[in-house]
Each structure stands twice: as C-alpha cells, then as structure tokens.
Write a protein that holds these residues in place. Structure first.
Motif, mmCIF file in Angstrom:
data_model
loop_
_atom_site.group_PDB
_atom_site.id
_atom_site.type_symbol
_atom_site.label_atom_id
_atom_site.label_comp_id
_atom_site.label_asym_id
_atom_site.label_seq_id
_atom_site.Cartn_x
_atom_site.Cartn_y
_atom_site.Cartn_z
ATOM 1 N N THR A 1 -24.661 -24.266 3.128
ATOM 2 C CA THR A 1 -24.547 -23.864 1.722
ATOM 3 C C THR A 1 -25.869 -23.598 1.024
ATOM 4 O O THR A 1 -25.915 -22.829 0.057
ATOM 5 C CB THR A 1 -23.807 -24.964 0.939
ATOM 6 N N VAL A 2 -26.931 -24.236 1.467
ATOM 7 C CA VAL A 2 -28.227 -24.136 0.797
ATOM 8 C C VAL A 2 -29.197 -23.420 1.726
ATOM 9 O O VAL A 2 -29.437 -23.855 2.845
ATOM 10 C CB VAL A 2 -28.765 -25.525 0.411
ATOM 11 N N GLN A 3 -29.757 -22.335 1.257
ATOM 12 C CA GLN A 3 -30.638 -21.507 2.076
ATOM 13 C C GLN A 3 -32.061 -22.054 2.066
ATOM 14 O O GLN A 3 -32.525 -22.616 1.065
ATOM 15 C CB GLN A 3 -30.615 -20.073 1.542
ATOM 16 N N THR A 4 -32.759 -21.900 3.182
ATOM 17 C CA THR A 4 -34.149 -22.320 3.296
ATOM 18 C C THR A 4 -35.021 -21.118 3.663
ATOM 19 O O THR A 4 -34.545 -20.121 4.192
ATOM 20 C CB THR A 4 -34.308 -23.416 4.368
ATOM 21 N N LEU A 5 -36.311 -21.227 3.379
ATOM 22 C CA LEU A 5 -37.230 -20.133 3.690
ATOM 23 C C LEU A 5 -37.238 -19.828 5.181
ATOM 24 O O LEU A 5 -37.256 -18.666 5.602
ATOM 25 C CB LEU A 5 -38.641 -20.486 3.231
ATOM 26 N N MET A 6 -37.234 -20.881 5.985
ATOM 27 C CA MET A 6 -37.236 -20.759 7.439
ATOM 28 C C MET A 6 -35.956 -21.370 7.986
ATOM 29 O O MET A 6 -35.266 -22.119 7.289
ATOM 30 C CB MET A 6 -38.459 -21.459 8.029
ATOM 31 N N ILE A 7 -35.651 -21.063 9.249
ATOM 32 C CA ILE A 7 -34.466 -21.625 9.873
ATOM 33 C C ILE A 7 -34.734 -21.817 11.359
ATOM 34 O O ILE A 7 -35.528 -21.071 11.962
ATOM 35 C CB ILE A 7 -33.236 -20.717 9.659
ATOM 36 N N GLN A 8 -34.115 -22.840 11.940
ATOM 37 C CA GLN A 8 -34.242 -23.027 13.374
ATOM 38 C C GLN A 8 -33.435 -21.948 14.088
ATOM 39 O O GLN A 8 -32.344 -21.597 13.656
ATOM 40 C CB GLN A 8 -33.762 -24.426 13.765
ATOM 41 N N PRO A 9 -33.957 -21.409 15.172
ATOM 42 C CA PRO A 9 -33.306 -20.269 15.824
ATOM 43 C C PRO A 9 -32.003 -20.666 16.499
ATOM 44 O O PRO A 9 -31.678 -21.844 16.633
ATOM 45 C CB PRO A 9 -34.345 -19.816 16.850
ATOM 46 N N LYS A 10 -31.284 -19.647 16.952
ATOM 47 C CA LYS A 10 -29.968 -19.851 17.557
ATOM 48 C C LYS A 10 -30.037 -20.785 18.760
ATOM 49 O O LYS A 10 -29.172 -21.635 18.956
ATOM 50 C CB LYS A 10 -29.398 -18.493 17.968
ATOM 51 N N GLY A 11 -31.050 -20.631 19.569
ATOM 52 C CA GLY A 11 -31.221 -21.514 20.713
ATOM 53 C C GLY A 11 -32.327 -22.508 20.443
ATOM 54 O O GLY A 11 -32.224 -23.349 19.570
ATOM 55 N N GLU A 12 -33.422 -22.414 21.176
ATOM 56 C CA GLU A 12 -34.568 -23.276 20.966
ATOM 57 C C GLU A 12 -35.774 -22.420 20.591
ATOM 58 O O GLU A 12 -35.757 -21.211 20.732
ATOM 59 C CB GLU A 12 -34.860 -24.086 22.228
ATOM 60 N N GLY A 13 -36.812 -23.062 20.098
ATOM 61 C CA GLY A 13 -38.031 -22.338 19.785
ATOM 62 C C GLY A 13 -38.505 -22.608 18.376
ATOM 63 O O GLY A 13 -37.984 -23.457 17.657
ATOM 64 N N GLU A 14 -39.541 -21.862 17.994
ATOM 65 C CA GLU A 14 -40.148 -22.014 16.680
ATOM 66 C C GLU A 14 -39.209 -21.510 15.594
ATOM 67 O O GLU A 14 -38.383 -20.621 15.827
ATOM 68 C CB GLU A 14 -41.460 -21.224 16.628
ATOM 69 N N PRO A 15 -39.302 -22.064 14.363
ATOM 70 C CA PRO A 15 -38.457 -21.584 13.276
ATOM 71 C C PRO A 15 -38.785 -20.137 12.925
ATOM 72 O O PRO A 15 -39.911 -19.663 13.140
ATOM 73 C CB PRO A 15 -38.787 -22.522 12.125
ATOM 74 N N VAL A 16 -37.799 -19.434 12.382
ATOM 75 C CA VAL A 16 -37.946 -18.023 12.023
ATOM 76 C C VAL A 16 -37.576 -17.845 10.554
ATOM 77 O O VAL A 16 -36.887 -18.683 9.974
ATOM 78 C CB VAL A 16 -37.045 -17.134 12.913
ATOM 79 N N PRO A 17 -38.030 -16.765 9.917
ATOM 80 C CA PRO A 17 -37.712 -16.560 8.505
ATOM 81 C C PRO A 17 -36.210 -16.425 8.261
ATOM 82 O O PRO A 17 -35.484 -15.878 9.076
ATOM 83 C CB PRO A 17 -38.444 -15.262 8.172
ATOM 84 N N GLU A 18 -35.755 -16.936 7.117
ATOM 85 C CA GLU A 18 -34.361 -16.819 6.708
ATOM 86 C C GLU A 18 -34.286 -16.284 5.276
ATOM 87 O O GLU A 18 -34.103 -15.096 5.078
ATOM 88 C CB GLU A 18 -33.661 -18.175 6.863
ATOM 89 N N ALA A 19 -34.468 -17.118 4.255
ATOM 90 C CA ALA A 19 -34.580 -16.587 2.895
ATOM 91 C C ALA A 19 -35.880 -15.806 2.748
ATOM 92 O O ALA A 19 -35.989 -14.919 1.909
ATOM 93 C CB ALA A 19 -34.528 -17.715 1.874
ATOM 94 N N ALA A 20 -36.849 -16.153 3.564
ATOM 95 C CA ALA A 20 -38.116 -15.424 3.562
ATOM 96 C C ALA A 20 -38.011 -14.182 4.439
ATOM 97 O O ALA A 20 -37.309 -14.163 5.444
ATOM 98 C CB ALA A 20 -39.239 -16.318 4.076
ATOM 99 N N GLN A 21 -38.731 -13.162 4.034
ATOM 100 C CA GLN A 21 -38.906 -11.985 4.877
ATOM 101 C C GLN A 21 -39.982 -12.245 5.909
ATOM 102 O O GLN A 21 -39.899 -11.815 7.068
ATOM 103 C CB GLN A 21 -39.289 -10.777 4.009
#
Length: 535
Positions: free
Chosen positions: A70-90
C-alpha cells in the motif's frame, strides 16, 4: 527455490477442521475474482500498540506485509535477489565519492490513491516524520545515518548522510521510508487504527471485529505509477486462529493460498505427497532466523558466564532435527550462512555442546548451579512449533543439571510490550530481515536505539565496526568488520542464535506467481499473484 506439485487428498487428515477464521471464511471461490490468502498473523489495536500500520511505527513481518502493498518507497527489492532498484524514484544514486550524498529523482505523474500528486516534499515529510516520532518499535533506527534531507523542485530529493552507508539504498526500500500524504498523517503523531493511505499498488480496506482486523482487502490502485506489474485486481488476506484452521480453509477451497505460518507437520505432509495434484508447495531459501535474547542487566543473566554456559549447552542440531527437520538449519551467528559476511563464530568459540565446559564456565565465575531461569516465548507469531522448540530447549538446559528452567508463552500483543519494558530476562525472538545484507543482522540488535531495547552496548561495535562495514560498497570487503562483530557477540552473548529457516507457500494450482510472492526478506509481493496454470 524448490517447487513441488502436490496432491490435496494426502493432507486432508492432517488439516482436520478445527477453529474457524475469526473473520469467517467468505472468501475463495465465493469472492468473485479476488485471490484469497490465509495467514495466521494477528493484527490488533491495543493501548500499547494503537497504530500497527503506521510506517513510522510498524516493525514486524506481518505489518510490513500490509505496508509493502500500500505504501510506495523510492527503492524496492527486486523480483528475485540483488541490489534494490528504483520504484517511486526514476533514478537514485550516490553523487559523491564518499557515499554520503544520495540523490533521487521522482517518476513523473506519481499520485496518491486519492489522486493527490506525490512531491519531493511529501517524501521528505514522510521520512523526517519517522525520525521525529521515534516510535518505541525502534524502526526509526533504519534511518539513523541520515543527517539532513533536501528537496530541489517537486521531483528531486537529496539525502545528506552523517557517514558513508553502502546499505542506504536498501533502507529506502523498507516501509519506514514509505511515502505518505501529509493530509492523512500528522507530523509528530502516529496514526491510530488500521487505515493506510499511500501511492502503492493497492488500497486497503480493513474488516474488523472489535480491535482486531479479520480481513485485509487489497484492491488495485488505479492511480498507481511505478515499476510493478499488478497481475490481479484484488487480494483478500484472511487471518486465522492457527495453522490447522488455515490449512482446512485451503483444503475446502475457502482460500487460494497460504504462507505464514504453517506447521512443520503440514509442510512435511505436503512435501511428501505425490508429484501431481491440486496443491502446489513452493519452497524458498529463507533468511529467517530464531534466537534467544537477554536482558543483560537482569540478575538472572547479568553474569556473562551464565549466558556463555547456555551457549555451551544448547544443542542446535538436536533442536532442529527434533522440531523442524529439513525445514531449518543450525545457526552459529546472527548472520545467516547464505549471506556475505557470515561467520560461524559461536561454533568457533564453543565447539560442540559440552556440559563439562559449561560447568567450568560457571565455576570460574563463582556462579552457583543450578541457575534458575524463565524462557519466555510468543504463542501466536512464529508458528505452532514454537512451544515445542522451547520445550526442547528447556529439556536440554535442565538435563545438564546446571539450569532450572521454566518456560512461559504469551500472545504477541502482550509479549512485545512486556519485552520492550524489560520484563523478560530471557526471551525467544525471530528476525525476518529488513533487507538481505549482513548489516541488517547486526545493527538492529547491537547499534544505538536497537529494536530490542537491549541494555547491552559495545562501543567498539557501535563506534567503529558497524560504521567501517557500511563504508564498504563492495560487501566482500566488509567481511573483516562483520566477522569481528560476530566474534564479540559470541564472546559476550547478548543474543544466542539458534537456527535459520526456509519459507513456504502452498496454493491451489490455478494460482500463478507463487514463486515470487515472497521476496528475499520473506515479505509479501501480492502483485505477483494471478490466475491461470501455475505449473
């Protein structure tokens, strides 16, 4: 990940009807196109925890399962494993060589669910709010390396850090950094009750019975702008009294899938069933850990030798074998064996269990045996096997002749406030990581403002070793500092790690996306679920 397709009839006798869901079972095929998920997590509003879903307060896997939808974050953990990727952020990234300035540019067109635009000021408000409130859950400590937050225009947020923190992008992917609307949340006060308003992929409607939420209805947010593909229009999460009631609901078709928490017996039955049938069981390598925590100022365990003797007596292999079988592995550090930076510090320090060595530890410290202790545990948060686990621990310690242990179980909504008030000398806890990095298995327990409210404080860990590990963008290079931290923990025993476990999802075979419904931190990604042919 290990995926198995299993036969439903094989588990009918195991999943015998017992207690019904407190919110009823008007889900499953009776809820139209909604995908219905069962959980044994209980969500209550109490005097001690009046705001369970406020991002500035929430700090357990169950409530984070609500907030991640429900609450968006600038970054998000990816579908599998690895470094976080942008979500609310471009885009986001460090803009200096010292990793102390982190800048994010927001996506265009971001909106809250009510249609209001999401701005850089909203991001700043949300994160500064959590830091200002400093809720007693301790979740604000995830943001401790922030010095100041700057905005440039409506779309750029710049974080100035007190010190280098290579894990900071991960922290921006956690719900405490979730973006909320200042119109719905006061700057210096928690939002009581079950309401959540954000810009995430779903909106939430809570169905309640008194002070307890019985069902969470997640509806696809038409104003969501982000990177996630939402594969369904609605997911209903129904809370059940226990694992048997939840299993019965799956067998009857009242729910489509279930995850937290199944009993070891359920999982084993499902795993042993034939390779074709009506139920899919998905097994994922997990980073969940269990441990004993100590109030190191309590007279019962204030002497370090008492804690060391417990570490010397406890037989992790026997505990895991007797209670969890292949579903868990012995753990000899706070850091799971699958993470970079792990060290078997407790095994290196104590070796195999030895009553003789434990007796010497107590004698050398002039501690008279048997040491009388109460081990406290929660009855309804970590699964139905928790009681058996503590019965095994009690027997191991008492059989040594060095301890006189009793055990006491309490429901989560009373267990947590008592723990935070320092009412327990020894208590059992679990940890699902905020993000998959070794830092998140040491700092929350050992840094200032640790979430356990532990009186244990080691200045070398706080002032030198944790900051040193965070300066290393290459996490392999952080191993030296992390190993030193783990060795100190083994020596002082403010916590006693026991085991790490796997994660499981059981679902009807017309539900797709179950392999990705849990991320590497064991929290839900409901947007991955759909309907079709899952195998």
């Amino acid at each position: 990940m290990n995926r198995k397709t299993l036969v439903l009839p094989a588990v009918v006798s195991l999943l015998a009807p017992v207690l019904a869901a407190c919110g009823g079972s008007d889900g499953g095929s009776g809820s139209g196109d909604a995908i219905v998920m069962g959980t044994t997590d209980r969500f209550t509003v109490t005097k001690d925890a009046p705001a369970p879903f406020d991002p500035a307060y929430s700090y357990d896997v169950g409530t984070w399962n609500i907030l991640r939808q429900t609450v968006q974050t600038l970054m998000i953990q990816p579908k599998g494993e690895g470094e976080p990727v942008p979500e609310a952020a471009q885009s986001c990234g460090f803009t200096d060589t010292g990793n102390e300035r982190y800048a994010c540019k927001l996506r265009s067109g971001l909106k809250f669910a009510d249609g209001d635009a999401v701005t850089a000021e909203d991001v700043k408000f949300s994160i500064e709010r959590a830091r200002t409130i400093k809720a007693d859950s301790g979740v604000f400590a995830l943001l401790s390396t922030i010095d100041t937050i700057e905005t440039q225009g409506d779309n750029e947020v710049i974080f100035h850090l007190k010190t280098a923190d290579a894990t900071f992008p991960f922290k921006l992917s956690t719900p405490v950094a979730g973006i909320v609307n200042p119109d719905d949340y006061e700057k210096d006060k928690l939002r009581d009750g079950f309401s959540v308003d954000g810009s995430g992929p779903y909106t939430l409607k809570a169905e309640t019975d008194g002070d307890e939420m019985t069902k969470a209805v997640f509806t696809k947010n038409p104003n969501y702008k982000g990177t996630l593909d939402v594969n369904n229009d609605q997911v209903d999460m129904v809370s059940y009294e226990d694992a048997d009631a939840m299993g019965t609901a799956l067998e009857k078709g009242d729910i489509d899938l279930m995850t937290r928490t199944m009993s070891p017996e359920q999982i084993q039955k499902l795993s042993d069933a034939a390779a074709t049938g009506d139920i899919d069981l998905v097994e994922l390598n997990g980073l969940e850990i269990r441990y004993l925590a100590f109030d190191t100022t309590d007279p019962a365990v204030k002497a370090k030798a008492v804690r060391q003797a417990m570490a010397q007596v406890v037989n992790r292999s026997a505990l895991v074998s007797e209670v969890y079988g292949s579903q868990a592995e012995p753990l000899y550090s706070l850091v799971p064996a699958t993470l970079t930076g792990h060290s078997n510090s407790f095994f290196n320090t104590y070796g195999d269990p030895s009553v003789a060595k434990a007796k010497s530890l107590l004698a050398d410290a002039d501690v008279t045996a048997p040491v009388k202790l109460t081990l406290n545990y929660t009855t309804d948060h970590y699964g139905p096997a928790t009681k058996q686990e503590f019965e095994v621990l009690q027997k191991q310690l008492n059989d040594s002749g060095l301890f006189d242990v009793t055990i006491k179980g309490s429901p989560w909504d009373t267990f947590v406030p008592a723990e935070r008030k320092g009412e327990y000398a020894v208590y059992g806890m679990g940890w699902f990581p905020d993000f998959p990095d070794a830092d998140n298995f040491v700092a929350p327990f050992l840094d200032k403002d640790n979430f356990l409210k532990s009186p244990y404080s080691n200045t070398d860990i706080i002032d030198n070793l944790i900051p040193a590990s965070r300066r290393e963008a290459d996490r392999l290079s952080a191993a030296k500092s992390l190993t030193e931290i783990q060795d100190i923990v083994a020596r002082d025993v403010p916590v006693l790690p026991l085991w790490q476990g796997k994660q499981y999802v059981a679902a009807n075979n017309d539900v797709t996306g179950t392999a990705y419904v849990l991320n590497s931190s064991a929290t839900l990604q409901l947007w991955e679920l759909g309907r079709g042919v899952s195998n």
